[in-house]
Each structure stands twice: as structure tokens, then as C-alpha cells.
Design a protein around this motif. Structure first.
Motif, PDB file in Angstrom:
ATOM      1  N   VAL A 123     -53.728  14.217  75.807  1.00 31.12           N
ATOM      2  CA  VAL A 123     -53.440  12.954  76.646  1.00 31.12           C
ATOM      3  C   VAL A 123     -53.016  11.784  75.779  1.00 31.12           C
ATOM      4  O   VAL A 123     -52.137  11.286  75.911  1.00 31.12           O
ATOM      5  CB  VAL A 123     -54.764  12.782  77.287  1.00 31.12           C
ATOM      6  CG1 VAL A 123     -54.922  11.341  78.031  1.00 31.12           C
ATOM      7  CG2 VAL A 123     -55.088  13.831  78.376  1.00 31.12           C
ATOM      8  N   VAL A 124     -53.750  11.515  74.738  1.00 26.99           N
ATOM      9  CA  VAL A 124     -53.476  10.490  73.982  1.00 26.99           C
ATOM     10  C   VAL A 124     -52.057  10.424  73.290  1.00 26.99           C
ATOM     11  O   VAL A 124     -51.211   9.369  73.465  1.00 26.99           O
ATOM     12  CB  VAL A 124     -54.588  10.204  72.511  1.00 26.99           C
ATOM     13  CG1 VAL A 124     -54.284   9.338  71.529  1.00 26.99           C
ATOM     14  CG2 VAL A 124     -55.920  10.034  73.376  1.00 26.99           C
ATOM     15  N   LEU A 125     -51.757  11.713  72.733  1.00 28.78           N
ATOM     16  CA  LEU A 125     -50.380  11.871  72.031  1.00 28.78           C
ATOM     17  C   LEU A 125     -49.345  11.465  73.135  1.00 28.78           C
ATOM     18  O   LEU A 125     -48.307  10.974  73.178  1.00 28.78           O
ATOM     19  CB  LEU A 125     -50.115  13.203  71.485  1.00 28.78           C
ATOM     20  CG  LEU A 125     -50.953  13.323  70.164  1.00 28.78           C
ATOM     21  CD1 LEU A 125     -50.848  14.898  69.711  1.00 28.78           C
ATOM     22  CD2 LEU A 125     -50.637  12.582  68.864  1.00 28.78           C
ATOM     23  N   SER A 126     -49.381  12.158  74.464  1.00 32.01           N
ATOM     24  CA  SER A 126     -48.537  12.195  75.390  1.00 32.01           C
ATOM     25  C   SER A 126     -48.413  10.686  75.804  1.00 32.01           C
ATOM     26  O   SER A 126     -46.968  10.208  75.910  1.00 32.01           O
ATOM     27  CB  SER A 126     -48.810  12.858  76.485  1.00 32.01           C
ATOM     28  OG  SER A 126     -48.828  14.329  76.398  1.00 32.01           O
ATOM     29  N   VAL A 127     -49.390  10.193  76.163  1.00 30.36           N
ATOM     30  CA  VAL A 127     -49.171   8.722  76.716  1.00 30.36           C
ATOM     31  C   VAL A 127     -48.518   7.783  75.504  1.00 30.36           C
ATOM     32  O   VAL A 127     -47.635   7.122  75.713  1.00 30.36           O
ATOM     33  CB  VAL A 127     -50.605   8.019  77.206  1.00 30.36           C
ATOM     34  CG1 VAL A 127     -50.450   6.684  77.406  1.00 30.36           C
ATOM     35  CG2 VAL A 127     -50.892   8.901  78.488  1.00 30.36           C
ATOM     36  N   VAL A 128     -49.290   7.794  74.276  1.00 32.20           N
ATOM     37  CA  VAL A 128     -48.929   6.861  73.404  1.00 32.20           C
ATOM     38  C   VAL A 128     -47.416   7.084  72.972  1.00 32.20           C
ATOM     39  O   VAL A 128     -46.658   5.996  72.908  1.00 32.20           O
ATOM     40  CB  VAL A 128     -49.738   7.097  72.269  1.00 32.20           C
ATOM     41  CG1 VAL A 128     -49.115   6.347  70.868  1.00 32.20           C
ATOM     42  CG2 VAL A 128     -51.330   6.380  72.558  1.00 32.20           C
ATOM     43  N   PHE A 129     -47.140   8.432  72.731  1.00 31.12           N
ATOM     44  CA  PHE A 129     -45.630   8.537  72.276  1.00 31.12           C
ATOM     45  C   PHE A 129     -44.666   8.187  73.154  1.00 31.12           C
ATOM     46  O   PHE A 129     -43.429   8.098  73.028  1.00 31.12           O
ATOM     47  CB  PHE A 129     -45.742   9.800  71.483  1.00 31.12           C
ATOM     48  CG  PHE A 129     -46.134   9.735  70.073  1.00 31.12           C
ATOM     49  CD1 PHE A 129     -45.493   9.064  69.071  1.00 31.12           C
ATOM     50  CD2 PHE A 129     -47.292  10.381  69.908  1.00 31.12           C
ATOM     51  CE1 PHE A 129     -45.970   9.131  67.733  1.00 31.12           C
ATOM     52  CE2 PHE A 129     -47.946  10.239  68.628  1.00 31.12           C
ATOM     53  CZ  PHE A 129     -47.292   9.658  67.486  1.00 31.12           C
ATOM     54  N   CYS A 130     -45.014   8.751  74.435  1.00 31.33           N
ATOM     55  CA  CYS A 130     -44.031   8.452  75.623  1.00 31.33           C
ATOM     56  C   CYS A 130     -43.755   7.109  75.869  1.00 31.33           C
ATOM     57  O   CYS A 130     -42.872   6.582  76.100  1.00 31.33           O
ATOM     58  CB  CYS A 130     -44.647   9.181  76.973  1.00 31.33           C
ATOM     59  SG  CYS A 130     -44.280  11.164  76.789  1.00 31.33           S
ATOM     60  N   LEU A 131     -44.910   6.249  75.747  1.00 34.82           N
ATOM     61  CA  LEU A 131     -44.712   4.725  75.846  1.00 34.82           C
ATOM     62  C   LEU A 131     -43.656   4.224  74.762  1.00 34.82           C
ATOM     63  O   LEU A 131     -42.982   3.400  75.014  1.00 34.82           O
ATOM     64  CB  LEU A 131     -46.040   4.159  76.125  1.00 34.82           C
ATOM     65  CG  LEU A 131     -46.556   4.111  77.357  1.00 34.82           C
ATOM     66  CD1 LEU A 131     -48.012   3.762  77.035  1.00 34.82           C
ATOM     67  CD2 LEU A 131     -46.018   3.409  78.513  1.00 34.82           C
ATOM     68  N   ILE A 132     -44.225   4.740  73.514  1.00 34.13           N
ATOM     69  CA  ILE A 132     -43.205   4.313  72.367  1.00 34.13           C
ATOM     70  C   ILE A 132     -41.953   4.736  72.426  1.00 34.13           C
ATOM     71  O   ILE A 132     -40.777   4.189  72.377  1.00 34.13           O
ATOM     72  CB  ILE A 132     -43.941   4.721  71.213  1.00 34.13           C
ATOM     73  CG1 ILE A 132     -44.961   4.167  70.709  1.00 34.13           C
ATOM     74  CG2 ILE A 132     -42.681   4.810  70.055  1.00 34.13           C
ATOM     75  CD1 ILE A 132     -45.963   4.732  69.428  1.00 34.13           C
ATOM     76  N   GLY A 133     -41.598   5.902  73.162  1.00 32.66           N
ATOM     77  CA  GLY A 133     -40.429   6.414  73.412  1.00 32.66           C
ATOM     78  C   GLY A 133     -39.304   5.834  74.366  1.00 32.66           C
ATOM     79  O   GLY A 133     -38.389   5.303  74.278  1.00 32.66           O
ATOM     80  N   VAL A 134     -40.014   5.400  75.510  1.00 33.30           N
ATOM     81  CA  VAL A 134     -39.541   4.521  76.351  1.00 33.30           C
ATOM     82  C   VAL A 134     -39.185   3.105  75.848  1.00 33.30           C
ATOM     83  O   VAL A 134     -37.937   2.687  76.360  1.00 33.30           O
ATOM     84  CB  VAL A 134     -40.379   4.451  77.740  1.00 33.30           C
ATOM     85  CG1 VAL A 134     -41.261   3.432  77.530  1.00 33.30           C
ATOM     86  CG2 VAL A 134     -39.429   4.277  78.971  1.00 33.30           C
ATOM     87  N   TRP A 135     -39.980   2.693  75.292  1.00 38.05           N
ATOM     88  CA  TRP A 135     -39.970   1.475  74.633  1.00 38.05           C
ATOM     89  C   TRP A 135     -38.406   1.509  73.348  1.00 38.05           C
ATOM     90  O   TRP A 135     -37.654   0.647  73.446  1.00 38.05           O
ATOM     91  CB  TRP A 135     -41.001   0.891  73.651  1.00 38.05           C
ATOM     92  CG  TRP A 135     -40.820  -0.534  73.005  1.00 38.05           C
ATOM     93  CD1 TRP A 135     -40.747  -1.682  73.481  1.00 38.05           C
ATOM     94  CD2 TRP A 135     -40.710  -0.757  71.752  1.00 38.05           C
ATOM     95  NE1 TRP A 135     -40.523  -2.485  72.585  1.00 38.05           N
ATOM     96  CE2 TRP A 135     -40.714  -1.918  71.419  1.00 38.05           C
ATOM     97  CE3 TRP A 135     -40.758   0.279  70.498  1.00 38.05           C
ATOM     98  CZ2 TRP A 135     -40.253  -2.640  70.176  1.00 38.05           C
ATOM     99  CZ3 TRP A 135     -40.455  -0.295  69.299  1.00 38.05           C
ATOM    100  CH2 TRP A 135     -40.404  -1.636  69.070  1.00 38.05           C
ATOM    101  N   LEU A 136     -38.607   2.572  72.547  1.00 39.26           N
ATOM    102  CA  LEU A 136     -37.468   2.786  71.646  1.00 39.26           C
ATOM    103  C   LEU A 136     -36.247   2.960  72.271  1.00 39.26           C
ATOM    104  O   LEU A 136     -35.119   2.376  71.952  1.00 39.26           O
ATOM    105  CB  LEU A 136     -37.902   4.097  70.697  1.00 39.26           C
ATOM    106  CG  LEU A 136     -38.998   3.733  69.811  1.00 39.26           C
ATOM    107  CD1 LEU A 136     -39.310   5.295  68.919  1.00 39.26           C
ATOM    108  CD2 LEU A 136     -38.571   2.903  68.575  1.00 39.26           C
TER     109      LEU A 136
END
Length: 129
Positions: free
Chosen positions: A104-117
Motif C-alpha cells: 500500500v505504502v510503496l504503491s501510493v507513494v511511488f505512483c504519486l511521485i511517478g505522476v508528479w515526475l
């Protein structure tokens, strides 16, 4: 007509997801849903960049049907929130609560970072940097 574009994009995105997830599972194993995590992160990067590049202030004009083909169809078929949810529940039910929480944490954090990047990269492209 837009429905046909979305359906075709969904078929393409789903097929790509199935292929890549299998490739990752074969390479890394299935003890953790790495394939789903990689797909959701990469899909977030791609949709963030595409939405920005083809948005009202973007450098690339894409007709509405084709934009829906890619964003709703391809990206929607490619990313896997329902798979993510089921795999997280399965991990929790199998007594692997720490892995479930990590997913949950990895998916949410890295997907949000991904969309921002993806967004930031596309803004730089739009500005000609």
C-alpha cells in the motif's frame, strides 16, 4: 465513436499489463506483487506526462478521441488498481501484514511521485527546456 477508441486502448493496455506482469514475475518471483507495483508506477509516470503534454497548455495536440484512447483506454487497461487491491488483501489474509502494508505504502507513494515526475518532465518539454 469514443467508446470504440477507449475499448481498443483498453485491449492494448490490458495485453501489455498481462505480458509485462508475467515477465516481471518470471524474473523476480511472485512472493510480492512486483509486477503490479512496476506497472502502476510506470503507468502513473506515463499518464502524468501525457496529460500534461496534451493538455490545454501542452506542446502536443491530440484529438479528443485519441487522447481518450490513450489516457482512459491504454493507461486504464494497463494500470491495475483492482489487482493491487486483491493482492494486498491476499497478502493480509495470508498473515503477511507487513508485506500488505508495504504494498500500500510503496504503491501510493511511488505512483504519486511517478505522476508528479511525468507532469514535471512534460512541463519542461512544454517550456522547451
Amino acid at each position: 465513436m469514443t467508446y470504440l477508441f477507449v475499448a481498443a486502448g483498453g485491449a492494448l493496455g490490458s495485453t501489455l499489463r498481462y505480458w509485462l506482469s508475467g515477465l516481471i514475475a518470471g524474473a523476480i518471483g511472485q512472493s510480492f506483487p512486483w509486477g503490479t507495483l512496476v506497472i502502476n508506477i510506470s503507468g502513473s509516470i506515463v499518464i502524468g506526462a501525457f496529460a500534461t503534454l496534451t493538455g490545454p497548455d501542452g506542446r502536443v495536440f491530440i484529438p479528443g478521441d485519441w487522447r481518450q484512447f490513450f489516457m482512459v483506454g491504454v493507461c486504464g487497461g494497463y494500470t491495475t488498481f483492482s489487482s493491487f487491491s486483491l493482492q494486498t488483501l491476499t497478502l493480509a489474509q495470508e498473515g503477511q501484514g507487513l508485506w500488505a502494508a508495504a504494498n500500500v505504502v510503496l504503491s501510493v507513494v511511488f505512483c504519486l511521485i511517478g505522476v508528479w515526475l511525468g507532469h514535471v518532465g512534460a512541463v519542461l518539454i512544454n517550456e522547451g527546456v
